[in-house]
Design a protein around this motif. Structure first.
Motif, mmCIF file in Angstrom:
data_model
loop_
_atom_site.group_PDB
_atom_site.id
_atom_site.type_symbol
_atom_site.label_atom_id
_atom_site.label_comp_id
_atom_site.label_asym_id
_atom_site.label_seq_id
_atom_site.Cartn_x
_atom_site.Cartn_y
_atom_site.Cartn_z
ATOM 1 N N UNK A 12 0.841 -1.182 0.000
ATOM 2 C CA UNK A 12 0.000 0.000 0.000
ATOM 3 C C UNK A 12 0.880 1.237 0.000
ATOM 4 N N UNK A 13 0.598 2.183 -0.908
ATOM 5 C CA UNK A 13 1.335 3.441 -0.974
ATOM 6 C C UNK A 13 0.393 4.595 -0.693
ATOM 7 N N UNK A 14 0.901 5.569 0.034
ATOM 8 C CA UNK A 14 0.168 6.812 0.265
ATOM 9 C C UNK A 14 1.073 7.962 -0.119
ATOM 10 N N UNK A 15 0.641 8.751 -1.089
ATOM 11 C CA UNK A 15 1.417 9.917 -1.523
ATOM 12 C C UNK A 15 0.587 11.156 -1.253
ATOM 13 N N UNK A 16 0.980 11.954 -0.297
ATOM 14 C CA UNK A 16 0.228 13.146 0.069
ATOM 15 C C UNK A 16 1.167 14.337 0.038
ATOM 16 N N UNK A 17 0.850 15.309 -0.776
ATOM 17 C CA UNK A 17 1.692 16.506 -0.840
ATOM 18 C C UNK A 17 1.122 17.638 -0.015
ATOM 19 N N UNK A 18 -0.195 17.781 -0.054
ATOM 20 C CA UNK A 18 -0.804 18.831 0.734
ATOM 21 C C UNK A 18 -2.271 18.498 0.894
ATOM 22 N N UNK A 19 -2.963 19.272 1.613
ATOM 23 C CA UNK A 19 -4.375 19.028 1.882
ATOM 24 C C UNK A 19 -5.203 19.646 0.765
ATOM 25 N N UNK A 20 -5.755 18.760 -0.117
ATOM 26 C CA UNK A 20 -6.543 19.218 -1.249
ATOM 27 C C UNK A 20 -7.966 18.707 -1.102
ATOM 28 N N UNK A 21 -8.933 19.538 -1.337
ATOM 29 C CA UNK A 21 -10.336 19.167 -1.145
ATOM 30 C C UNK A 21 -11.069 19.259 -2.464
ATOM 31 N N UNK A 22 -12.107 18.489 -2.563
ATOM 32 C CA UNK A 22 -12.925 18.527 -3.759
ATOM 33 C C UNK A 22 -12.183 18.113 -5.015
ATOM 34 N N UNK A 23 -11.323 17.088 -4.914
ATOM 35 C CA UNK A 23 -10.577 16.626 -6.079
ATOM 36 C C UNK A 23 -11.505 16.041 -7.132
ATOM 37 N N UNK A 24 -11.118 16.217 -8.387
ATOM 38 C CA UNK A 24 -11.791 15.524 -9.488
ATOM 39 C C UNK A 24 -10.987 14.266 -9.788
ATOM 40 N N UNK A 25 -11.644 13.114 -9.721
ATOM 41 C CA UNK A 25 -10.946 11.839 -9.879
ATOM 42 C C UNK A 25 -11.675 10.955 -10.888
ATOM 43 N N UNK A 26 -10.922 10.047 -11.497
ATOM 44 C CA UNK A 26 -11.567 9.004 -12.288
ATOM 45 C C UNK A 26 -12.318 8.095 -11.321
ATOM 46 N N UNK A 27 -13.566 7.767 -11.681
ATOM 47 C CA UNK A 27 -14.402 7.008 -10.754
ATOM 48 C C UNK A 27 -15.313 6.060 -11.533
ATOM 49 N N UNK A 28 -14.995 4.775 -11.466
ATOM 50 C CA UNK A 28 -15.850 3.746 -12.059
ATOM 51 C C UNK A 28 -16.455 2.863 -10.972
ATOM 52 N N UNK A 29 -16.611 3.428 -9.784
ATOM 53 C CA UNK A 29 -17.252 2.709 -8.693
ATOM 54 C C UNK A 29 -16.425 1.534 -8.234
ATOM 55 N N UNK A 30 -17.109 0.440 -7.911
ATOM 56 C CA UNK A 30 -16.423 -0.765 -7.436
ATOM 57 C C UNK A 30 -16.078 -1.713 -8.573
ATOM 58 N N UNK A 31 -16.404 -1.319 -9.810
ATOM 59 C CA UNK A 31 -16.077 -2.164 -10.954
ATOM 60 C C UNK A 31 -14.579 -2.115 -11.213
#
Length: 310
Positions: A12-31
């Motif tokens: 598991x990797x976690x890459x966090x640079x700063x606190x960003x809110x309301x990101x736009x992400x690719x989202x295909x649900x649980x598929x």
């Protein structure tokens, strides 16, 4: 900050640079999808969530499945890993990556290769029309589009190979499939690509089909027996398209060497009967892309790649 946790076969990797809110992400649900380019849906995530990319890699044959969506901090940190079942854990390696810029869980940014590209390796032949239907600036845009597409591919002897030719009433074969075997070499070759700018307004698809079936996908031109073949043909809508009368025979011949034939038509206005007939050479109606101008190609790289890897 980067945090890595090893849990059995789970990385598991976690890459966090700063606190960003309301990101736009690719989202295909649980598929899950077998290529990242097949997930085109996007969403604005709730505040505090990040863009998540989960990759499942089979330990038996190495094939990959991807899940793309928003994720909370616990999921990103490995505390709330998705339930995949005991059998799945035993036979697959699970990687969860989270990031904090818009659409960062999709294709990597410029200069990097899409992690999913290795799941689709092809011998790809690109045919570019070279006639009076396109201006010099159009050719430059087309080259930049192809370079951008290469950014989303793995190029190499065991990955994707790309051959390229231009055509009007004749074929000008620029390079074989195995000529440029790194991303950098292929992009440089595309940058140097020249067009003859013939004073002709004819696209002889008859010759294109003969070249593809009789020459392009041969061992001497770098074709690999263990890799599938794909074709993309760019044509100007306002060109005179020359076809054989028996278009179904042409279609059968072309589909005999490739099950993924994509036709890209550039131009606006009413299709001529010849252009309409040309569509039959595509593997399906979904393998036809029609854009009003060369500038409208921008943003279609992933769509084209998904069709070539159908």
């Amino acid at each position: 900050m980067e945090v890595a946790k090893q849990i059995g076969t789970l990385l598991v990797f976690l890459c966090v640079r700063n606190s960003v809110f309301g990101l736009v992400c690719y989202d295909c649900g649980r598929d899950t999808v077998n290529q990242q380019v097949k997930c085109n849906a996007t969403t604005t995530c709730p505040q505090g969530q990040r863009c998540l990319l989960q990759t499942l890699v089979s330990s038996t044959d190495g094939h990959k499945r991807f899940q793309m969506r928003c994720g909370n901090l616990e999921e990103c940190d490995g505390v709330e890993l998705l339930p995949v079942g005991k059998r799945a854990v035993q036979t697959r390696s699970l990687t969860v990556q989270c990031c904090t810029t818009d659409l960062c869980n999709g294709v990597a940014s410029s200069g990097h290769v899409d992690p999913s590209a290795s799941t689709c390796n092809r011998d790809i032949e690109v045919m570019l029309e070279d006639s009076t239907g396109a201006a010099v600036t159009d050719h430059q845009i087309l080259k930049q589009f192809l370079q951008s597409m290469v950014d989303h591919m793995n190029i190499g002897a065991q990955n994707n190979q790309m051959g390229l030719s231009t055509y009007d009433t004749n074929i000008d074969h620029k390079w074989d499939l195995d000529k440029h075997l790194t991303n950098a070499e292929l992009k440089a070759a595309l940058g140097r690509l020249t067009f003859n700018d013939h004073n002709k307004n004819t696209a002889d698809i008859h010759r294109v089909v003969d070249f593809l079936t009789d020459h392009a996908f041969t061992h001497i031109n770098g074709n690999r027996n263990l890799f599938s073949d794909s074709v993309v043909i760019f044509v100007n809508q306002n060109s005179h398209v020359r076809l054989r009368d028996a278009i179904l025979n042409e279609q059968h011949k072309l589909n005999g060497v490739s099950r993924d034939v994509v036709i890209v038509v550039v131009g606006s206005g009413q299709d001529s009967p010849e252009i309409t007939q040309l569509y039959q050479l595509a593997s399906s109606s979904g393998h036809v892309l029609h854009v009003p101008s060369y500038s409208n190609l921008a943003g279609l790289e992933l769509k084209l790649l998904s069709l070539l890897c159908h």
